[in-house]
Design an enzyme around this catalytic site. Structure first.
Site, PDB file in Angstrom:
ATOM      1  N   CYS A   1       0.676  -1.178  -0.301  1.00 39.80           N
ATOM      2  CA  CYS A   1       0.081  -0.014   0.091  1.00 39.80           C
ATOM      3  C   CYS A   1       0.764   1.205  -0.010  1.00 39.80           C
ATOM      4  O   CYS A   1       1.374   1.492   0.979  1.00 39.80           O
ATOM      5  CB  CYS A   1      -0.837   0.013   1.097  1.00 39.80           C
ATOM      6  SG  CYS A   1      -1.741   1.389   1.597  1.00 39.80           S
TER       7      CYS A   1
ATOM      8  N   CYS B   1       0.227   3.802   2.685  1.00 39.43           N
ATOM      9  CA  CYS B   1       0.700   3.159   3.888  1.00 39.43           C
ATOM     10  C   CYS B   1       2.245   3.429   4.229  1.00 39.43           C
ATOM     11  O   CYS B   1       2.672   4.050   5.567  1.00 39.43           O
ATOM     12  CB  CYS B   1       0.378   1.739   4.195  1.00 39.43           C
ATOM     13  SG  CYS B   1      -1.204   1.294   4.074  1.00 39.43           S
TER      14      CYS B   1
END
Length: 105
Positions: A26, A29
């Site tokens: 991600c 993230c």
């Protein structure tokens, strides 16, 4: 026992927990990870900070209703009290300050 149940059993008193639900694949993230680490250091005296990889602990992510990454879950006295979804640095900082009662500049 489920993760929320374990938190309720082992967390007593006015303890606050912040969980970062993340994934290695991600990009948002990865972008917010150093911010979360800095905030964890800054607020370490007033909250416990965890990271949970949603691919490794899918059942925990499901239990907390995580549908997007990153998701930050705030727990007080064993109960979920707030969530921040997305790599929103200012919102994350403000929500941590709100639930820890620590005023910051």
């Amino acid at each position: 026992m489920c993760a929320i149940g374990l938190i309720r059993v082992y967390v007593h008193g006015n303890i606050r927990i912040v969980i970062d639900f993340t994934a290695s694949w991600c990009p948002p993230c990865r972008m917010i990870a150093p911010v979360f680490a800095d905030l964890a250091k800054k607020f370490m005296s007033s909250a416990i900070f965890f990271k949970v990889d949603v691919d490794e602990l899918q059942s925990v992510a499901q239990e907390f209703g995580v549908e997007a990454m990153p998701t930050f879950v705030f727990i007080k006295d064993g109960n979920v009290v707030d969530k921040v979804v997305g790599a929103r640095k200012e919102d994350l900082h403000a929500t941590i300050a709100k639930h820890t009662g620590v005023a910051t500049a």
